[in-house]
Design a protein around this motif. Structure first.
Motif, PDB file in Angstrom:
ATOM      1  N   GLU A 255      35.116  38.795  49.958  1.00  0.00           N
ATOM      2  CA  GLU A 255      34.293  39.265  48.927  1.00  0.00           C
ATOM      3  C   GLU A 255      34.615  40.648  48.591  1.00  0.00           C
ATOM      4  OE1 GLU A 255      29.322  39.639  48.372  1.00  0.00           O
ATOM      5  OE2 GLU A 255      30.219  39.025  50.203  1.00  0.00           O
ATOM      6  N   GLY A 256      34.597  41.089  47.130  1.00  0.00           N
ATOM      7  CA  GLY A 256      34.950  42.226  46.645  1.00  0.00           C
ATOM      8  C   GLY A 256      36.405  42.328  46.043  1.00  0.00           C
ATOM      9  N   CYS A 257      37.341  41.332  46.608  1.00  0.00           N
ATOM     10  CA  CYS A 257      38.694  41.313  46.346  1.00  0.00           C
ATOM     11  C   CYS A 257      39.057  41.178  44.732  1.00  0.00           C
ATOM     12  CB  CYS A 257      39.433  40.409  47.100  1.00  0.00           C
ATOM     13  SG  CYS A 257      41.007  40.152  46.546  1.00  0.00           S
ATOM     14  N   GLU A 258      39.593  42.138  44.198  1.00  0.00           N
ATOM     15  CA  GLU A 258      39.858  42.058  42.766  1.00  0.00           C
ATOM     16  C   GLU A 258      40.862  41.013  42.473  1.00  0.00           C
ATOM     17  OE1 GLU A 258      41.557  44.748  39.109  1.00  0.00           O
ATOM     18  OE2 GLU A 258      42.057  45.467  41.179  1.00  0.00           O
ATOM     19  N   VAL A 259      40.511  40.105  41.789  1.00  0.00           N
ATOM     20  CA  VAL A 259      41.538  38.866  41.256  1.00  0.00           C
ATOM     21  C   VAL A 259      42.036  39.299  39.965  1.00  0.00           C
ATOM     22  CG1 VAL A 259      41.597  36.641  40.863  1.00  0.00           C
ATOM     23  CG2 VAL A 259      40.217  37.344  42.798  1.00  0.00           C
ATOM     24  N   ILE A 260      43.348  39.141  39.782  1.00  0.00           N
ATOM     25  CA  ILE A 260      44.092  39.585  38.542  1.00  0.00           C
ATOM     26  C   ILE A 260      45.009  38.148  38.205  1.00  0.00           C
ATOM     27  CG2 ILE A 260      45.750  40.995  37.446  1.00  0.00           C
ATOM     28  CD1 ILE A 260      44.916  43.135  39.525  1.00  0.00           C
ATOM     29  N   PRO A 261      44.334  37.450  37.100  1.00  0.00           N
ATOM     30  CA  PRO A 261      45.307  36.273  36.751  1.00  0.00           C
ATOM     31  C   PRO A 261      46.338  36.711  35.909  1.00  0.00           C
ATOM     32  CG  PRO A 261      43.279  36.622  35.647  1.00  0.00           C
ATOM     33  CD  PRO A 261      43.021  37.850  36.493  1.00  0.00           C
ATOM     34  N   LEU A 262      47.438  36.991  36.700  1.00  0.00           N
ATOM     35  CA  LEU A 262      48.746  37.603  35.506  1.00  0.00           C
ATOM     36  C   LEU A 262      49.238  36.445  34.883  1.00  0.00           C
ATOM     37  CD1 LEU A 262      50.828  39.507  34.729  1.00  0.00           C
ATOM     38  CD2 LEU A 262      51.945  39.117  37.011  1.00  0.00           C
ATOM     39  N   ALA A 263      49.386  35.112  35.441  1.00  0.00           N
ATOM     40  CA  ALA A 263      49.888  34.127  34.636  1.00  0.00           C
ATOM     41  C   ALA A 263      49.324  32.705  34.890  1.00  0.00           C
ATOM     42  CB  ALA A 263      51.437  33.908  34.957  1.00  0.00           C
ATOM     43  N   ALA A 264      48.285  32.062  34.076  1.00  0.00           N
ATOM     44  CA  ALA A 264      47.646  30.935  34.331  1.00  0.00           C
ATOM     45  C   ALA A 264      48.712  29.764  34.399  1.00  0.00           C
ATOM     46  CB  ALA A 264      46.655  30.891  33.243  1.00  0.00           C
ATOM     47  N   PHE A 265      48.109  28.681  34.837  1.00  0.00           N
ATOM     48  CA  PHE A 265      49.065  27.498  34.785  1.00  0.00           C
ATOM     49  C   PHE A 265      49.818  26.882  33.516  1.00  0.00           C
ATOM     50  CE2 PHE A 265      45.484  26.444  37.968  1.00  0.00           C
ATOM     51  CZ  PHE A 265      46.524  26.338  39.019  1.00  0.00           C
TER      52      PHE A 265
END
Length: 323
Positions: free
Chosen positions: A289-299
């Motif tokens: 919980e609280g982890c920053e998620v950075i979606p650099l490249a989607a599928f």
């Protein structure tokens, strides 16, 4: 030329080499076209699930779209489990599913069923051919959908008379939808987050390219970030001289423990990791919980290009393990 032959010639012209088949009466015109033209190798499977499983494995390893030939709604239903696996893996697959002749559908023959309804849960693209002159174009567009980033399951329903009627027209190959470009702001955020408390979680095409994996190892070496792959993947390059990526553990408690230390997670051709099943007093999402998620490249974006851009941003060079 009938519709079936135009379809076979179109697939061959688009680079298809193999058709995995469990045909019945409604598909005999396609079997005949395969035999007469000798353009595609036809591999017979004695059960539809074997056919789609073989096609899935072929496409994963060969890097080429798989084509299947299946029999009506019941045969398609038998094939569904491995179509599900292929769809989850984003394997490029085109299923050709025969149906009763259009004039025969009204009489509710014993094997009549909702083919499109059976296909929908396991397909990203579904179409029913309506004319011998356009079935090949339908197949070309279905194949393009299957080839589009990141890989899709496409299903073309082929009524028997559309295949045996004369008037087939060979269609030119259709280009797949290209990968979306990487967002520069997301790239900057990912580069800024790199460090010992950062997870680089990579999937899809990234795991299938030795050079990209070596570049990822270089990013990890330079920044201290950790590299991992999802629990399930389409394919991973392994062996001597290749990067050995750990995978997120399947048991939820082990996954929570392994991931607990991360404050940032950079995702490349994957999604935030999810527990396979819900359990009492356990979260569905296994990043802390609280982890920053950075979606650099989607599928549907270019993972290897994202890795290259991230390496350039942090000054990393490829690193290949000695063993």
């Amino acid at each position: 030329m009938n519709g079936a032959e135009s379809l076979v010639r179109t697939l061959h012209g688009a680079g298809v080499e193999v058709c995995f088949a469990n045909p019945g009466t409604s598909e005999m015109q396609f079997v005949d076209a395969l035999d007469r033209t000798n353009l595609l190798r036809c591999v017979l499977g004695l059960f539809e699930g074997v056919v789609t499983g073989a096609a899935d494995g072929y496409a994963r390893m060969a890097g080429k779209p798989a084509v299947t030939l299946l029999h009506l709604a019941p045969g398609l239903a038998n094939a569904g489990a491995n179509m599900h696996n292929a769809r989850k893996a984003r394997t490029p697959m085109l299923n050709l599913v025969g149906d009763h002749a259009v004039r025969h559908l009204a009489y509710d023959a014993p094997l009549t069923g909702d083919v499109a309804g059976a296909a929908a849960p396991f397909s990203d693209w579904v179409r029913t051919a309506t004319h011998a002159a356009t079935i090949a174009q339908d197949a070309a567009e279905g194949l393009a959908a299957a080839r589009s980033k990141p890989g899709q399951v496409a299903t073309l329903i082929a009524p028997a008379d559309i295949g045996w009627d004369e008037g087939g027209v060979v269609a030119a190959p259709v280009s797949p939808t290209p990968a979306r470009a990487i967002d520069p702001a997301t790239l900057d955020a990912a580069a800024a987050a790199l460090g010992p408390d950062t997870l680089l979680l990579v999937g899809g095409a990234v795991l299938e390219d030795t050079a990209t994996l070596a570049l990822l190892a270089g990013i990890a070496e330079r920044t201290g970030a950790a590299l991992m792959a999802p629990t399930s993947n389409r394919r991973i390059e392994r062996g001597a001289g290749r990067v050995n990526l750990a995978k997120i553990p399947y048991p939820v408690d082990m996954a929570l423990e392994v991931l607990a230390r991360f404050r940032h997670a950079i995702l490349i051709e994957t999604q935030a990791p999810v527990a396979f099943f819900a359990y009492p007093d356990r979260p569905s999402l296994v990043l802390p919980e609280g982890c920053e998620v950075i979606p650099l490249a989607a599928f549907d974006q270019d993972g290897p290009a994202a890795v290259a851009a991230l390496a350039e941003a942090c000054g990393a060079r490829p690193h290949t393990p000695a063993d």
